[in-house]
Design an enzyme around this catalytic site. Structure first.
Site, PDB file in Angstrom:
ATOM      1  N   LYS A 125     -81.677  26.693  15.300  1.00  0.00           N
ATOM      2  CA  LYS A 125     -82.475  25.499  15.561  1.00  0.00           C
ATOM      3  C   LYS A 125     -82.159  24.971  16.959  1.00  0.00           C
ATOM      4  O   LYS A 125     -80.995  24.852  17.327  1.00  0.00           O
ATOM      5  CB  LYS A 125     -82.172  24.433  14.507  1.00  0.00           C
ATOM      6  CG  LYS A 125     -83.053  23.224  14.584  1.00  0.00           C
ATOM      7  CD  LYS A 125     -82.734  22.270  13.444  1.00  0.00           C
ATOM      8  CE  LYS A 125     -83.581  21.020  13.567  1.00  0.00           C
ATOM      9  NZ  LYS A 125     -83.244  20.040  12.533  1.00  0.00           N
ATOM     10  N   ARG A 179     -87.992   9.453   3.892  1.00  0.00           N
ATOM     11  CA  ARG A 179     -88.813   8.521   4.658  1.00  0.00           C
ATOM     12  C   ARG A 179     -90.227   8.438   4.119  1.00  0.00           C
ATOM     13  O   ARG A 179     -90.831   7.388   4.129  1.00  0.00           O
ATOM     14  CB  ARG A 179     -88.877   8.954   6.128  1.00  0.00           C
ATOM     15  CG  ARG A 179     -87.585   8.784   6.869  1.00  0.00           C
ATOM     16  CD  ARG A 179     -87.718   9.366   8.235  1.00  0.00           C
ATOM     17  NE  ARG A 179     -87.986  10.797   8.084  1.00  0.00           N
ATOM     18  CZ  ARG A 179     -87.903  11.690   9.039  1.00  0.00           C
ATOM     19  NH1 ARG A 179     -87.584  11.317  10.243  1.00  0.00           N
ATOM     20  NH2 ARG A 179     -88.138  12.954   8.816  1.00  0.00           N
ATOM     21  N   HIS A 202     -80.448   6.398   9.753  1.00  0.00           N
ATOM     22  CA  HIS A 202     -79.269   7.076   9.202  1.00  0.00           C
ATOM     23  C   HIS A 202     -78.175   6.068   8.881  1.00  0.00           C
ATOM     24  O   HIS A 202     -77.537   6.151   7.826  1.00  0.00           O
ATOM     25  CB  HIS A 202     -78.702   8.092  10.200  1.00  0.00           C
ATOM     26  CG  HIS A 202     -79.589   9.243  10.500  1.00  0.00           C
ATOM     27  ND1 HIS A 202     -79.988   9.566  11.781  1.00  0.00           N
ATOM     28  CD2 HIS A 202     -80.161  10.175   9.687  1.00  0.00           C
ATOM     29  CE1 HIS A 202     -80.753  10.650  11.748  1.00  0.00           C
ATOM     30  NE2 HIS A 202     -80.881  11.030  10.487  1.00  0.00           N
ATOM     31  N   SER A 204     -85.933  12.169  14.836  1.00  0.00           N
ATOM     32  CA  SER A 204     -85.317  12.628  16.080  1.00  0.00           C
ATOM     33  C   SER A 204     -86.367  12.954  17.127  1.00  0.00           C
ATOM     34  O   SER A 204     -86.216  12.614  18.295  1.00  0.00           O
ATOM     35  CB  SER A 204     -84.444  13.849  15.807  1.00  0.00           C
ATOM     36  OG  SER A 204     -83.403  13.513  14.933  1.00  0.00           O
TER      37      SER A 204
END
Length: 156
Positions: free
Chosen positions: A41, A90, A17, A128
């Protein structure tokens, strides 16, 4: 003044990031990192913890702000006079999601453009969930995340 919004969950923020942020700062005058507050979430860190981690990480950048929102990032961008959203890619698997995200945002507001940055090969594996799994299994994640993230993991 070119203002961009960098939305995401940032749960937690990673060096990937930060790499995208630094590259985006070469293009935009101001960037607002927008932490998504999605009650549907399950997050590892609260919105307040994520904002705190990010603020600590970007404190040296005078033209970066940190905020949070539970609303649509494209609406937030319009309300804050931003002209672009920043997104990172990515792998090919990210493209499908980001393509749909882009199309939905264009439907909402055609004046907000999305700028995509490809991750450098050294950071493509970082996510993450990978960070969390590595940490939970005793692997040193310090090369992958800012020091503020390590401190928040230690508090848990």
């Amino acid at each position: 003044m070119k203002i961009a919004i960098y939305p995401g969950s940032f749960d937690p923020i990673t060096i990937g990031h930060i790499d995208i942020l630094k590259r985006a700062l070469n293009i935009f005058d101001e960037i607002i990192i927008l932490v998504a507050d999605n009650p549907h979430k399950k997050s590892r860190f609260s919105v307040q913890e994520r904002v705190e981690m990010i603020k600590e990480t970007v404190k040296e950048y005078h033209n970066v702000k940190v905020d949070y929102s539970s609303g649509l990032s494209v609406k937030y961008a319009k309300d804050h006079h931003a002209t672009h959203l920043i997104r990172g890619l990515r792998a090919v698997t990210d493209f499908e999601y980001e393509f749909q995200f882009s199309e939905a945002n264009e439907f909402i507001d055609k004046d907000i453009d999305i700028v995509f940055f490809m991750s450098h090969k050294e950071t493509t594996f970082i996510s993450s969930s990978t960070i969390d799994e590595l940490y939970q299994n005793g692997i040193d994640i310090s090369p992958l995340v800012p020091p503020s993230v390590i401190e928040h993991y230690k508090k848990r």
